[in-house]
Design an enzyme around this catalytic site. Structure first.
Site, PDB file in Angstrom:
ATOM      1  N   ARG A  89     -50.657  12.813  28.554  1.00  0.00           N
ATOM      2  CA  ARG A  89     -50.878  11.787  27.543  1.00  0.00           C
ATOM      3  C   ARG A  89     -51.418  10.494  28.146  1.00  0.00           C
ATOM      4  O   ARG A  89     -51.618   9.517  27.427  1.00  0.00           O
ATOM      5  CB  ARG A  89     -49.544  11.500  26.859  1.00  0.00           C
ATOM      6  CG  ARG A  89     -49.552  11.700  25.355  1.00  0.00           C
ATOM      7  CD  ARG A  89     -48.129  11.483  24.875  1.00  0.00           C
ATOM      8  NE  ARG A  89     -48.005  11.444  23.455  1.00  0.00           N
ATOM      9  CZ  ARG A  89     -47.605  12.471  22.697  1.00  0.00           C
ATOM     10  NH1 ARG A  89     -47.364  13.635  23.236  1.00  0.00           N
ATOM     11  NH2 ARG A  89     -47.454  12.311  21.406  1.00  0.00           N
ATOM     12  N   ARG A 128     -44.142  14.250   6.979  1.00  0.00           N
ATOM     13  CA  ARG A 128     -43.187  14.892   7.885  1.00  0.00           C
ATOM     14  C   ARG A 128     -41.905  14.058   7.978  1.00  0.00           C
ATOM     15  O   ARG A 128     -40.806  14.601   8.053  1.00  0.00           O
ATOM     16  CB  ARG A 128     -43.829  15.047   9.278  1.00  0.00           C
ATOM     17  CG  ARG A 128     -42.944  15.779  10.260  1.00  0.00           C
ATOM     18  CD  ARG A 128     -43.679  16.103  11.538  1.00  0.00           C
ATOM     19  NE  ARG A 128     -43.768  14.955  12.428  1.00  0.00           N
ATOM     20  CZ  ARG A 128     -44.453  14.943  13.569  1.00  0.00           C
ATOM     21  NH1 ARG A 128     -45.122  16.007  13.949  1.00  0.00           N
ATOM     22  NH2 ARG A 128     -44.474  13.877  14.325  1.00  0.00           N
ATOM     23  N   ARG A 134     -36.995  12.322  12.260  1.00  0.00           N
ATOM     24  CA  ARG A 134     -37.438  11.721  13.511  1.00  0.00           C
ATOM     25  C   ARG A 134     -37.508  10.212  13.397  1.00  0.00           C
ATOM     26  O   ARG A 134     -38.054   9.679  12.430  1.00  0.00           O
ATOM     27  CB  ARG A 134     -38.810  12.298  13.921  1.00  0.00           C
ATOM     28  CG  ARG A 134     -38.676  13.636  14.642  1.00  0.00           C
ATOM     29  CD  ARG A 134     -40.005  14.254  14.944  1.00  0.00           C
ATOM     30  NE  ARG A 134     -40.906  13.371  15.683  1.00  0.00           N
ATOM     31  CZ  ARG A 134     -41.984  13.804  16.316  1.00  0.00           C
ATOM     32  NH1 ARG A 134     -42.283  15.093  16.316  1.00  0.00           N
ATOM     33  NH2 ARG A 134     -42.765  12.950  16.941  1.00  0.00           N
ATOM     34  N   ARG A 145     -47.796   4.154  17.384  1.00  0.00           N
ATOM     35  CA  ARG A 145     -48.138   5.373  18.124  1.00  0.00           C
ATOM     36  C   ARG A 145     -49.642   5.612  18.117  1.00  0.00           C
ATOM     37  O   ARG A 145     -50.215   6.058  19.108  1.00  0.00           O
ATOM     38  CB  ARG A 145     -47.417   6.577  17.516  1.00  0.00           C
ATOM     39  CG  ARG A 145     -45.933   6.602  17.834  1.00  0.00           C
ATOM     40  CD  ARG A 145     -45.154   7.413  16.842  1.00  0.00           C
ATOM     41  NE  ARG A 145     -45.407   8.839  16.932  1.00  0.00           N
ATOM     42  CZ  ARG A 145     -45.125   9.701  15.965  1.00  0.00           C
ATOM     43  NH1 ARG A 145     -44.584   9.267  14.830  1.00  0.00           N
ATOM     44  NH2 ARG A 145     -45.373  10.974  16.120  1.00  0.00           N
TER      45      ARG A 145
HETATM   46  P1  ATP Z   1     -47.748  16.064  16.982  1.00  0.00           P
HETATM   47  O1  ATP Z   1     -47.391  15.615  15.613  1.00  0.00           O
HETATM   48  O2  ATP Z   1     -49.238  16.358  17.101  1.00  0.00           O
HETATM   49  O3  ATP Z   1     -46.926  17.201  17.451  1.00  0.00           O
HETATM   50  P2  ATP Z   1     -46.433  13.661  18.023  1.00  0.00           P
HETATM   51  O4  ATP Z   1     -47.037  12.524  18.789  1.00  0.00           O
HETATM   52  O5  ATP Z   1     -45.973  13.368  16.660  1.00  0.00           O
HETATM   53  O6  ATP Z   1     -47.471  14.857  18.025  1.00  0.00           O
HETATM   54  P3  ATP Z   1     -44.556  14.495  20.087  1.00  0.00           P
HETATM   55  O7  ATP Z   1     -45.606  15.169  20.894  1.00  0.00           O
HETATM   56  O8  ATP Z   1     -43.385  15.271  19.669  1.00  0.00           O
HETATM   57  O9  ATP Z   1     -45.102  14.037  18.696  1.00  0.00           O
HETATM   58  O10 ATP Z   1     -44.119  13.174  20.908  1.00  0.00           O
HETATM   59  C1  ATP Z   1     -43.144  12.278  20.412  1.00  0.00           C
HETATM   60  C2  ATP Z   1     -42.953  11.086  21.367  1.00  0.00           C
HETATM   61  O11 ATP Z   1     -42.467  11.549  22.642  1.00  0.00           O
HETATM   62  C3  ATP Z   1     -44.217  10.306  21.720  1.00  0.00           C
HETATM   63  O12 ATP Z   1     -44.557   9.338  20.751  1.00  0.00           O
HETATM   64  C4  ATP Z   1     -43.801   9.676  23.081  1.00  0.00           C
HETATM   65  O13 ATP Z   1     -42.968   8.575  22.901  1.00  0.00           O
HETATM   66  C5  ATP Z   1     -42.988  10.767  23.719  1.00  0.00           C
HETATM   67  N1  ATP Z   1     -43.834  11.635  24.586  1.00  0.00           N
HETATM   68  C6  ATP Z   1     -44.189  12.928  24.349  1.00  0.00           C
HETATM   69  N2  ATP Z   1     -44.979  13.399  25.333  1.00  0.00           N
HETATM   70  C7  ATP Z   1     -45.148  12.387  26.219  1.00  0.00           C
HETATM   71  C8  ATP Z   1     -45.875  12.222  27.439  1.00  0.00           C
HETATM   72  N3  ATP Z   1     -46.609  13.209  27.956  1.00  0.00           N
HETATM   73  N4  ATP Z   1     -45.818  11.024  28.083  1.00  0.00           N
HETATM   74  C9  ATP Z   1     -45.098  10.019  27.588  1.00  0.00           C
HETATM   75  N5  ATP Z   1     -44.396  10.087  26.453  1.00  0.00           N
HETATM   76  C10 ATP Z   1     -44.410  11.241  25.755  1.00  0.00           C
HETATM   77 MG    MG Z   2     -45.254  17.719  18.236  1.00  0.00          MG
END
Ligand code: ATP
Ligand code: MG
Length: 190
Positions: A89, A128, A134, A145
């Site tokens: 990320r 969602r 969440r 985000r």
């Molecule tokens: P999606 O809806 O496409 O699955 P998302 O951003 O809603 O993606 P997650 O991938 O579950 O959800 O991530 C949730 C949170 O976890 C992020 O906003 C961040 O704070 C943290 N996080 C997840 N992966 C990383 C990473 N590689 N580096 C830093 N923080 C991370």
């Molecule tokens: Mg996810």
């Protein structure tokens, strides 16, 4: 062994498409978001720290994330490969992954970037939020985000483009339409 990076903004459908890809290609799904939420649910001190970052819409610091991820990969039995959902990320995470994989014989990487309009992302995440429970699926945190995605995460695309390991997918439409586009992009690579 394939390391398929499923990439895209929050709400772009990485988790949804991962489930379909796992079934079709028998890959192991590795979601950093799920990993972090599990740590929070365990009630550990580390989980409390992680929760602070996530609820505020921030990323977990690179060193913490990289060490959690590499430990997890090492402890997972080998399959046909991995789907990395939510990692890398940041460019620093991409570099760390590259270093890690260089030490693994036969490791192949491919990034699939799900492109979704901002309005659609916000509406999916708000929807969602009605059921996910969440702490980060509310309008204020969603906006933060998306901002973090633009500044810190999006540059990861260029890192893989430069290596010729990048595929762009239209992430608008039905779940199945998007899945078929991904399958097509992976033809001959998997
Ligand atoms: P999606 O809806 O496409 O699955 P998302 O951003 O809603 O993606 P997650 O991938 O579950 O959800 O991530 C949730 C949170 O976890 C992020 O906003 C961040 O704070 C943290 N996080 C997840 N992966 C990383 C990473 N590689 N580096 C830093 N923080 C991370
Ligand atoms: Mg996810």
């Amino acid at each position: 062994m394939l390391y398929l990076i499923l990439f895209g903004a929050p709400g772009s459908g990485k988790g949804t498409q991962s489930d379909l890809l796992v079934e079709k290609y028998k890959l192991t799904h590795l979601s950093t978001g799920d990993l972090l939420r599990k740590e929070i649910a365990s009630g550990s001190e580390l989980g409390k720290t992680i929760n602070e970052y996530i609820s505020n819409g921030n990323l977990i610091p690179d060193e913490m994330m990289i060490s959690m991820l590499s430990a997890h990969i090492d402890n997972t039995p080998a399959t046909a490969g991995f789907i990395l959902d939510g990692f890398p990320r940041t460019v620093a995470q991409a570099e760390a992954l590259q270093n890690m994989l260089e030490q693994r014989e036969g490791a192949q990487t491919q990034l699939v970037d799900l492109e979704v309009d901002k309005d659609e992302l916000i509406s999916r995440l708000l929807k969602r939020g009605e059921t996910s429970g969440r702490s980060d699926d509310n309008l204020e945190t969603i906006q933060k985000r998306l901002e973090v995605y633009e500044t810190k995460t999006k540059p990861v695309n260029d890192y893989y483009k430069a290596k010729g390991l990048h595929a762009c997918i239209d992430g608008m439409g039905t779940i199945d339409e998007i899945f078929q586009r991904i399958v097509k992009a992976l033809e001959g690579k998997i």
